[in-house]
Design a protein around this motif. Structure first.
Motif, PDB file in Angstrom:
ATOM      1  N   VAL A 192      -6.270  11.179   6.828  1.00 55.12           N
ATOM      2  CA  VAL A 192      -5.885  10.067   5.953  1.00 55.12           C
ATOM      3  C   VAL A 192      -6.947   9.960   4.855  1.00 55.12           C
ATOM      4  O   VAL A 192      -8.098   9.628   5.126  1.00 55.12           O
ATOM      5  N   HIS A 193      -6.551  10.255   3.618  1.00 56.21           N
ATOM      6  CA  HIS A 193      -7.489  10.342   2.494  1.00 56.21           C
ATOM      7  C   HIS A 193      -7.160   9.242   1.481  1.00 56.21           C
ATOM      8  O   HIS A 193      -6.055   9.215   0.937  1.00 56.21           O
ATOM      9  N   PHE A 194      -8.132   8.372   1.207  1.00 54.73           N
ATOM     10  CA  PHE A 194      -7.897   7.216   0.350  1.00 54.73           C
ATOM     11  C   PHE A 194      -8.356   7.459  -1.078  1.00 54.73           C
ATOM     12  O   PHE A 194      -9.422   8.031  -1.314  1.00 54.73           O
ATOM     13  N   LEU A 195      -7.509   7.012  -2.017  1.00 50.43           N
ATOM     14  CA  LEU A 195      -7.900   6.996  -3.420  1.00 50.43           C
ATOM     15  C   LEU A 195      -8.763   5.759  -3.662  1.00 50.43           C
ATOM     16  O   LEU A 195      -9.076   5.021  -2.717  1.00 50.43           O
ATOM     17  N   ALA A 196      -9.139   5.499  -4.895  1.00 48.68           N
ATOM     18  CA  ALA A 196      -9.943   4.322  -5.218  1.00 48.68           C
ATOM     19  C   ALA A 196      -9.275   3.054  -4.695  1.00 48.68           C
ATOM     20  O   ALA A 196      -8.045   2.939  -4.682  1.00 48.68           O
ATOM     21  N   ASP A 197     -10.091   2.089  -4.262  1.00 46.28           N
ATOM     22  CA  ASP A 197      -9.576   0.882  -3.606  1.00 46.28           C
ATOM     23  C   ASP A 197      -8.507   0.173  -4.428  1.00 46.28           C
ATOM     24  O   ASP A 197      -7.501  -0.306  -3.884  1.00 46.28           O
ATOM     25  N   ALA A 198      -8.726   0.086  -5.741  1.00 44.67           N
ATOM     26  CA  ALA A 198      -7.786  -0.655  -6.591  1.00 44.67           C
ATOM     27  C   ALA A 198      -6.403  -0.023  -6.607  1.00 44.67           C
ATOM     28  O   ALA A 198      -5.412  -0.702  -6.902  1.00 44.67           O
TER      29      ALA A 198
ATOM     30  N   LYS B 213       0.857  -1.178   0.000  1.00 47.25           N
ATOM     31  CA  LYS B 213       0.000   0.000   0.000  1.00 47.25           C
ATOM     32  C   LYS B 213       0.895   1.230   0.000  1.00 47.25           C
ATOM     33  O   LYS B 213       1.955   1.243   0.620  1.00 47.25           O
ATOM     34  N   LEU B 214       0.460   2.243  -0.715  1.00 43.00           N
ATOM     35  CA  LEU B 214       1.240   3.470  -0.858  1.00 43.00           C
ATOM     36  C   LEU B 214       0.694   4.538   0.087  1.00 43.00           C
ATOM     37  O   LEU B 214      -0.492   4.870   0.045  1.00 43.00           O
ATOM     38  N   TRP B 215       1.584   5.072   0.933  1.00 43.65           N
ATOM     39  CA  TRP B 215       1.224   6.122   1.879  1.00 43.65           C
ATOM     40  C   TRP B 215       2.048   7.362   1.532  1.00 43.65           C
ATOM     41  O   TRP B 215       3.263   7.360   1.708  1.00 43.65           O
ATOM     42  N   ILE B 216       1.388   8.377   1.002  1.00 41.02           N
ATOM     43  CA  ILE B 216       2.055   9.623   0.621  1.00 41.02           C
ATOM     44  C   ILE B 216       1.934  10.587   1.785  1.00 41.02           C
ATOM     45  O   ILE B 216       0.832  11.034   2.123  1.00 41.02           O
ATOM     46  N   LEU B 217       3.060  10.909   2.432  1.00 39.22           N
ATOM     47  CA  LEU B 217       3.074  11.733   3.639  1.00 39.22           C
ATOM     48  C   LEU B 217       3.425  13.163   3.258  1.00 39.22           C
ATOM     49  O   LEU B 217       4.573  13.468   2.940  1.00 39.22           O
ATOM     50  N   THR B 218       2.453  14.040   3.289  1.00 41.08           N
ATOM     51  CA  THR B 218       2.662  15.429   2.888  1.00 41.08           C
ATOM     52  C   THR B 218       2.316  16.351   4.054  1.00 41.08           C
ATOM     53  O   THR B 218       1.323  16.124   4.748  1.00 41.08           O
ATOM     54  N   PRO B 219       3.135  17.380   4.310  1.00 44.57           N
ATOM     55  CA  PRO B 219       2.865  18.252   5.461  1.00 44.57           C
ATOM     56  C   PRO B 219       1.529  18.958   5.361  1.00 44.57           C
ATOM     57  O   PRO B 219       0.856  19.179   6.372  1.00 44.57           O
ATOM     58  N   THR B 220       1.111  19.312   4.149  1.00 44.73           N
ATOM     59  CA  THR B 220      -0.203  19.915   3.916  1.00 44.73           C
ATOM     60  C   THR B 220      -0.749  19.389   2.596  1.00 44.73           C
ATOM     61  O   THR B 220       0.007  18.918   1.739  1.00 44.73           O
ATOM     62  N   ALA B 221      -2.065  19.494   2.449  1.00 47.54           N
ATOM     63  CA  ALA B 221      -2.710  19.103   1.193  1.00 47.54           C
ATOM     64  C   ALA B 221      -3.969  19.944   1.052  1.00 47.54           C
ATOM     65  O   ALA B 221      -4.815  19.961   1.950  1.00 47.54           O
ATOM     66  N   SER B 222      -4.091  20.644  -0.049  1.00 47.51           N
ATOM     67  CA  SER B 222      -5.248  21.509  -0.261  1.00 47.51           C
ATOM     68  C   SER B 222      -6.479  20.677  -0.613  1.00 47.51           C
ATOM     69  O   SER B 222      -6.383  19.536  -1.091  1.00 47.51           O
ATOM     70  N   ALA B 223      -7.650  21.277  -0.406  1.00 48.74           N
ATOM     71  CA  ALA B 223      -8.897  20.611  -0.768  1.00 48.74           C
ATOM     72  C   ALA B 223      -8.937  20.337  -2.270  1.00 48.74           C
ATOM     73  O   ALA B 223      -9.430  19.286  -2.712  1.00 48.74           O
ATOM     74  N   ASN B 224      -8.413  21.272  -3.075  1.00 45.98           N
ATOM     75  CA  ASN B 224      -8.408  21.076  -4.532  1.00 45.98           C
ATOM     76  C   ASN B 224      -7.545  19.886  -4.931  1.00 45.98           C
ATOM     77  O   ASN B 224      -7.905  19.103  -5.819  1.00 45.98           O
ATOM     78  N   LEU B 225      -6.373  19.753  -4.287  1.00 46.53           N
ATOM     79  CA  LEU B 225      -5.497  18.614  -4.606  1.00 46.53           C
ATOM     80  C   LEU B 225      -6.179  17.303  -4.271  1.00 46.53           C
ATOM     81  O   LEU B 225      -6.200  16.369  -5.082  1.00 46.53           O
ATOM     82  N   LEU B 226      -6.749  17.212  -3.076  1.00 44.63           N
ATOM     83  CA  LEU B 226      -7.405  15.973  -2.660  1.00 44.63           C
ATOM     84  C   LEU B 226      -8.581  15.653  -3.576  1.00 44.63           C
ATOM     85  O   LEU B 226      -8.783  14.499  -3.970  1.00 44.63           O
ATOM     86  N   SER B 227      -9.326  16.681  -3.934  1.00 47.52           N
ATOM     87  CA  SER B 227     -10.481  16.472  -4.819  1.00 47.52           C
ATOM     88  C   SER B 227     -10.043  15.993  -6.197  1.00 47.52           C
ATOM     89  O   SER B 227     -10.715  15.162  -6.823  1.00 47.52           O
ATOM     90  N   SER B 228      -8.913  16.507  -6.688  1.00 45.08           N
ATOM     91  CA  SER B 228      -8.459  16.134  -8.026  1.00 45.08           C
ATOM     92  C   SER B 228      -8.099  14.654  -8.118  1.00 45.08           C
ATOM     93  O   SER B 228      -8.128  14.074  -9.210  1.00 45.08           O
ATOM     94  N   PHE B 229      -7.762  14.033  -6.985  1.00 40.19           N
ATOM     95  CA  PHE B 229      -7.451  12.599  -6.965  1.00 40.19           C
ATOM     96  C   PHE B 229      -8.602  11.779  -6.373  1.00 40.19           C
ATOM     97  O   PHE B 229      -8.434  10.578  -6.139  1.00 40.19           O
TER      98      PHE B 229
END
Length: 300
Positions: free
Chosen positions: A139-145, A111-127
């Motif tokens: 902790v924000h999850f992308l699609a299960d696959a 499993k991939l865990w991307i550790l970023t000090p900050t993340a904007s709402a736009n960035l999270l929404s884009s993924f």
């Protein structure tokens, strides 16, 4: 320059915390355009029951994991690059399974865990990265696959379970975590090693002229803690312990920079007094080869 220093600190720090529980490769090369995974972790059989001490980081380490820490907020391109690394690892596992005429188990795929000090709402929404009820906020999850989560460290709740990840944050988030680390019980299994790594980060940052405000604040926060720990250790007759801790850090940095170094050079480093070991920790940032280390040692 300071970004490299923080990146190296993050890799050393995660390796130090995870190595009791399995195999850690930091960094690990993958196919394609010679991409490097920051930390590739494979848990040992039977170790998962002891991971609670690492809190949320321990949950990440319950299964094979790729950990990609960022000093600055991860960009869309950087997140895509992380996904490519995961897919290349998955492809490698599939090719090995085909050669062996077996199947890749889902549990074998990291499993991939991307550790970023900050993340904007736009960035999270884009993924399409979203939180779930089974995990802490931040902790924000992308699609299960995709088997991927973006961990926005600034959104993690300030609780003991998140301490080991908030150490990798920035500004007030990191400062708060360091304060919590300092007052932890002295016998905590990771307190001493983490403080040594943090103090080494302080030394490496001090030699840079153009520091960002966050780095200047970090040095100012760490300076009194470092001096207090040194004075306490001296009062308790632990001067040798201080020296050994700084030796370990310097030798680790040298091995990271140049590969396994000759035993004779290690012995020369170990013979140095504490003050010169600290000087070496700063000087090695400018070394380009082991010849520079030998020259430096000869001058002492």
């Amino acid at each position: 320059m300071t970004r490299f220093i923080h990146d190296q600190f993050a890799k050393d720090y995660l390796e130090e915390l995870l190595k009791p529980y399995g195999e850690v490769q930091a960094p690990s090369r993958v196919a394609g355009e010679v991409r490097q995974i920051d930390v590739l972790f494979s848990p040992s059989v039977g170790q998962n029951t002891n991971l609670e001490v690492l809190g949320l980081l321990g949950r990440f380490a319950e299964t094979p994991a790729i950990l990609e820490p960022y000093r600055n907020a991860a960009s869309s391109d950087e997140i895509c690059d992380c996904l490519l690394k995961l897919l290349e690892v998955r492809g490698r596992l599939q090719r090995e399974a085909n050669r062996n005429e077996t199947f890749v188990q889902e549990s074998e795929i990291p499993k991939l865990w991307i550790l970023t000090p900050t993340a904007s709402a736009n960035l999270l929404s884009s993924f399409r990265a979203i939180p779930t009820n089974d995990w802490l906020p931040g902790v924000h999850f992308l699609a299960d696959a995709l088997r991927t989560a973006i961990v926005a460290i600034h959104q993690l709740p300030v609780i003991p379970e998140t301490l080991w990840l908030r150490i990798l944050g920035r500004g007030k988030v990191q400062g708060q975590a360091i304060d919590e680390l300092q007052v932890m019980p002295a016998n905590h299994p990771f307190r001493k090693a983490t403080l040594e790594l943090v103090y080494n980060l302080r030394q490496n940052l001090r030699v840079n002229q153009n520091l960002e405000p966050d780095d200047q604040e970090l040095i100012m926060r760490l300076e009194p803690l470092y001096q207090q720990d040194r004075e306490r250790a001296v009062q308790e007759g632990q001067t040798q312990g201080i020296k050994q801790g700084e030796q370990r850090l310097v030798i680790r940095l040298l091995n990271r920079r140049f590969g396994e170094i000759d035993l004779s050079l290690i012995e020369r480093v170990q013979e140095l007094p504490v003050e010169q070991i600290e000087g070496l920790a700063e000087a090695l940032l400018d070394f380009s080869s082991l010849t520079d280390l030998e020259t430096w040692l000869n001058q002492q």
